[in-house]
Design a protein around this motif. Structure first.
Motif, PDB file in Angstrom:
ATOM      1  N   ALA A  89       0.837  -1.200   0.000  1.00  0.00           N
ATOM      2  CA  ALA A  89       0.000   0.000   0.000  1.00  0.00           C
ATOM      3  C   ALA A  89       0.872   1.251   0.000  1.00  0.00           C
ATOM      4  O   ALA A  89       2.050   1.205   0.341  1.00  0.00           O
ATOM      5  N   LYS A  90       0.233   2.332  -0.367  1.00  0.00           N
ATOM      6  CA  LYS A  90       0.795   3.670  -0.215  1.00  0.00           C
ATOM      7  C   LYS A  90      -0.042   4.344   0.852  1.00  0.00           C
ATOM      8  O   LYS A  90      -1.275   4.237   0.853  1.00  0.00           O
ATOM      9  N   ALA A  91       0.612   5.016   1.788  1.00  0.00           N
ATOM     10  CA  ALA A  91      -0.100   5.684   2.874  1.00  0.00           C
ATOM     11  C   ALA A  91       0.268   7.162   2.870  1.00  0.00           C
ATOM     12  O   ALA A  91       1.422   7.520   2.628  1.00  0.00           O
ATOM     13  N   LYS A  92      -0.738   7.982   3.149  1.00  0.00           N
ATOM     14  CA  LYS A  92      -0.515   9.427   3.193  1.00  0.00           C
ATOM     15  C   LYS A  92      -1.283  10.013   4.367  1.00  0.00           C
ATOM     16  O   LYS A  92      -2.450   9.682   4.588  1.00  0.00           O
ATOM     17  N   VAL A  93      -0.631  10.875   5.126  1.00  0.00           N
ATOM     18  CA  VAL A  93      -1.274  11.571   6.234  1.00  0.00           C
ATOM     19  C   VAL A  93      -2.272  12.560   5.637  1.00  0.00           C
ATOM     20  O   VAL A  93      -1.929  13.334   4.750  1.00  0.00           O
ATOM     21  N   ILE A  94      -3.521  12.519   6.114  1.00  0.00           N
ATOM     22  CA  ILE A  94      -4.538  13.429   5.590  1.00  0.00           C
ATOM     23  C   ILE A  94      -4.966  14.481   6.612  1.00  0.00           C
ATOM     24  O   ILE A  94      -5.826  15.303   6.319  1.00  0.00           O
ATOM     25  N   ASP A  95      -4.362  14.448   7.788  1.00  0.00           N
ATOM     26  CA  ASP A  95      -4.623  15.463   8.808  1.00  0.00           C
ATOM     27  C   ASP A  95      -3.296  15.884   9.426  1.00  0.00           C
ATOM     28  O   ASP A  95      -2.871  15.339  10.437  1.00  0.00           O
ATOM     29  N   PRO A  96      -2.619  16.872   8.809  1.00  0.00           N
ATOM     30  CA  PRO A  96      -1.310  17.273   9.329  1.00  0.00           C
ATOM     31  C   PRO A  96      -1.352  17.891  10.726  1.00  0.00           C
ATOM     32  O   PRO A  96      -0.332  17.974  11.398  1.00  0.00           O
ATOM     33  N   LYS A  97      -2.526  18.263  11.190  1.00  0.00           N
ATOM     34  CA  LYS A  97      -2.651  18.812  12.544  1.00  0.00           C
ATOM     35  C   LYS A  97      -2.302  17.756  13.595  1.00  0.00           C
ATOM     36  O   LYS A  97      -1.643  18.042  14.587  1.00  0.00           O
ATOM     37  N   THR A  98      -2.760  16.513  13.380  1.00  0.00           N
ATOM     38  CA  THR A  98      -2.500  15.434  14.328  1.00  0.00           C
ATOM     39  C   THR A  98      -1.587  14.345  13.766  1.00  0.00           C
ATOM     40  O   THR A  98      -1.019  13.573  14.530  1.00  0.00           O
ATOM     41  N   ASN A  99      -1.497  14.229  12.443  1.00  0.00           N
ATOM     42  CA  ASN A  99      -0.795  13.130  11.760  1.00  0.00           C
ATOM     43  C   ASN A  99      -1.420  11.779  12.084  1.00  0.00           C
ATOM     44  O   ASN A  99      -0.827  10.742  11.801  1.00  0.00           O
ATOM     45  N   ALA A 100      -2.592  11.761  12.665  1.00  0.00           N
ATOM     46  CA  ALA A 100      -3.213  10.512  13.124  1.00  0.00           C
ATOM     47  C   ALA A 100      -4.288   9.977  12.184  1.00  0.00           C
ATOM     48  O   ALA A 100      -4.857   8.928  12.440  1.00  0.00           O
ATOM     49  N   ARG A 101      -4.575  10.692  11.116  1.00  0.00           N
ATOM     50  CA  ARG A 101      -5.523  10.200  10.107  1.00  0.00           C
ATOM     51  C   ARG A 101      -4.736   9.914   8.840  1.00  0.00           C
ATOM     52  O   ARG A 101      -4.071  10.791   8.295  1.00  0.00           O
ATOM     53  N   ILE A 102      -4.822   8.669   8.398  1.00  0.00           N
ATOM     54  CA  ILE A 102      -3.999   8.201   7.287  1.00  0.00           C
ATOM     55  C   ILE A 102      -4.891   7.564   6.230  1.00  0.00           C
ATOM     56  O   ILE A 102      -5.777   6.771   6.552  1.00  0.00           O
ATOM     57  N   LYS A 103      -4.653   7.892   4.979  1.00  0.00           N
ATOM     58  CA  LYS A 103      -5.377   7.269   3.872  1.00  0.00           C
ATOM     59  C   LYS A 103      -4.427   6.282   3.218  1.00  0.00           C
ATOM     60  O   LYS A 103      -3.322   6.639   2.825  1.00  0.00           O
ATOM     61  N   MET A 104      -4.868   5.034   3.118  1.00  0.00           N
ATOM     62  CA  MET A 104      -4.055   4.000   2.483  1.00  0.00           C
ATOM     63  C   MET A 104      -4.705   3.571   1.187  1.00  0.00           C
ATOM     64  O   MET A 104      -5.914   3.381   1.117  1.00  0.00           O
ATOM     65  N   SER A 105      -3.863   3.420   0.163  1.00  0.00           N
ATOM     66  CA  SER A 105      -4.321   2.986  -1.160  1.00  0.00           C
ATOM     67  C   SER A 105      -3.658   1.657  -1.490  1.00  0.00           C
ATOM     68  O   SER A 105      -2.447   1.501  -1.333  1.00  0.00           O
ATOM     69  N   PHE A 106      -4.470   0.724  -1.954  1.00  0.00           N
ATOM     70  CA  PHE A 106      -4.013  -0.615  -2.294  1.00  0.00           C
ATOM     71  C   PHE A 106      -4.271  -0.880  -3.774  1.00  0.00           C
ATOM     72  O   PHE A 106      -5.141  -0.254  -4.378  1.00  0.00           O
ATOM     73  N   PHE A 107      -3.566  -1.845  -4.299  1.00  0.00           N
ATOM     74  CA  PHE A 107      -3.776  -2.284  -5.678  1.00  0.00           C
ATOM     75  C   PHE A 107      -3.702  -1.110  -6.656  1.00  0.00           C
ATOM     76  O   PHE A 107      -4.584  -0.915  -7.482  1.00  0.00           O
ATOM     77  N   GLY A 108      -2.631  -0.316  -6.514  1.00  0.00           N
ATOM     78  CA  GLY A 108      -2.419   0.807  -7.419  1.00  0.00           C
ATOM     79  C   GLY A 108      -3.477   1.889  -7.307  1.00  0.00           C
ATOM     80  O   GLY A 108      -3.731   2.618  -8.264  1.00  0.00           O
ATOM     81  N   GLY A 109      -4.102   2.005  -6.151  1.00  0.00           N
ATOM     82  CA  GLY A 109      -5.112   3.043  -5.935  1.00  0.00           C
ATOM     83  C   GLY A 109      -6.539   2.596  -6.212  1.00  0.00           C
ATOM     84  O   GLY A 109      -7.476   3.378  -6.067  1.00  0.00           O
ATOM     85  N   MET A 110      -6.728   1.337  -6.599  1.00  0.00           N
ATOM     86  CA  MET A 110      -8.080   0.840  -6.887  1.00  0.00           C
ATOM     87  C   MET A 110      -8.913   0.721  -5.616  1.00  0.00           C
ATOM     88  O   MET A 110     -10.129   0.761  -5.672  1.00  0.00           O
ATOM     89  N   LEU A 111      -8.270   0.590  -4.493  1.00  0.00           N
ATOM     90  CA  LEU A 111      -8.946   0.458  -3.211  1.00  0.00           C
ATOM     91  C   LEU A 111      -8.263   1.387  -2.227  1.00  0.00           C
ATOM     92  O   LEU A 111      -7.038   1.421  -2.153  1.00  0.00           O
ATOM     93  N   SER A 112      -9.055   2.183  -1.508  1.00  0.00           N
ATOM     94  CA  SER A 112      -8.458   3.034  -0.484  1.00  0.00           C
ATOM     95  C   SER A 112      -9.338   3.019   0.750  1.00  0.00           C
ATOM     96  O   SER A 112     -10.540   2.773   0.678  1.00  0.00           O
ATOM     97  N   GLN A 113      -8.707   3.280   1.881  1.00  0.00           N
ATOM     98  CA  GLN A 113      -9.402   3.261   3.160  1.00  0.00           C
ATOM     99  C   GLN A 113      -8.695   4.228   4.095  1.00  0.00           C
ATOM    100  O   GLN A 113      -7.474   4.322   4.096  1.00  0.00           O
ATOM    101  N   GLU A 114      -9.476   4.923   4.909  1.00  0.00           N
ATOM    102  CA  GLU A 114      -8.912   5.800   5.923  1.00  0.00           C
ATOM    103  C   GLU A 114      -8.718   5.004   7.208  1.00  0.00           C
ATOM    104  O   GLU A 114      -9.565   4.196   7.592  1.00  0.00           O
ATOM    105  N   TYR A 115      -7.585   5.234   7.862  1.00  0.00           N
ATOM    106  CA  TYR A 115      -7.269   4.610   9.140  1.00  0.00           C
ATOM    107  C   TYR A 115      -6.913   5.700  10.128  1.00  0.00           C
ATOM    108  O   TYR A 115      -6.317   6.715   9.757  1.00  0.00           O
ATOM    109  N   TRP A 116      -7.252   5.475  11.385  1.00  0.00           N
ATOM    110  CA  TRP A 116      -6.954   6.428  12.436  1.00  0.00           C
ATOM    111  C   TRP A 116      -6.043   5.785  13.467  1.00  0.00           C
ATOM    112  O   TRP A 116      -6.279   4.642  13.880  1.00  0.00           O
ATOM    113  N   VAL A 117      -5.029   6.515  13.900  1.00  0.00           N
ATOM    114  CA  VAL A 117      -4.212   6.099  15.027  1.00  0.00           C
ATOM    115  C   VAL A 117      -4.980   6.573  16.260  1.00  0.00           C
ATOM    116  O   VAL A 117      -5.022   7.762  16.558  1.00  0.00           O
TER     117      VAL A 117
END
Length: 174
Positions: A89-117
């Motif tokens: 997967a590729k992961a990118k922080v989507i909330d630079p205020k906390t860095n705790a919300r991350i969007k992950m993309s799988f299968f070349g971006g065909m599937l993505s999901q947000e994850y929270w620390v």
């Protein structure tokens, strides 16, 4: 974090639809130091999900890559002696205020999901999806001390998860 492999698996499971493990958790407010996210993470516990059925020795390797991370998650179906199943997967922080919300993309971006620390301590973290369907307890060592594990599971319970449903897979070998 190799358990991101587990997260990858979870991302696929999210799209398959499962009953929520709890009411949606509150968005993370705790600031995460990004340098502490890199390296290998080991899966200690998880809420059951179809993608990780019988997964043992889950790991998630996080490597800084450009604006985000390259992540390889892996586990062994059935036993540690089984070949590893990997998800990239590729992961990118989507909330630079906390860095705790991350969007992950799988299968070349065909599937993505947000994850929270949801919680992050020196030797463990709790990762979950915003809808409450998926949750993982990860450690930077294959196992946690009894005290650290009890503290982490107590935090999982505080977050509203039913800890009686937690699965504790066989730990990965180093």
């Amino acid at each position: 974090m190799r358990s991101l492999a587990t997260l990858l698996a979870a991302a696929a499971a999210v799209l398959m639809g499962t009953a929520p493990a709890l009411a949606a958790p509150s968005p993370p407010a705790e600031k995460i130091e990004l340098t502490k996210m890199t390296g290998r993470w080991y899966e200690v516990a998880r809420m059951p999900n179809k993608t990780q059925k019988d997964c043992q020795g889950g790991t998630s390797d996080w490597v800084r890559s450009g604006e985000g991370y390259s992540v390889v998650q892996a586990c062994h179906k059935g036993a540690l002696t089984a070949p590893a199943t990997e998800w990239k997967a590729k992961a990118k922080v989507i909330d630079p205020k906390t860095n705790a919300r991350i969007k992950m993309s799988f299968f070349g971006g065909m599937l993505s999901q947000e994850y929270w620390v949801l919680a992050h301590k020196s030797d463990w973290l709790i990762l979950g999806t915003p809808n409450g369907n998926y949750m993982w307890l990860m450690s930077q060592r294959p196992t946690l001390s009894a005290q650290a594990k009890a503290q982490a599971v107590a935090r999982v319970k505080q977050l509203g998860y039913d800890v009686s449903r937690l699965e504790y897979p066989t730990p990965a070998r180093n």
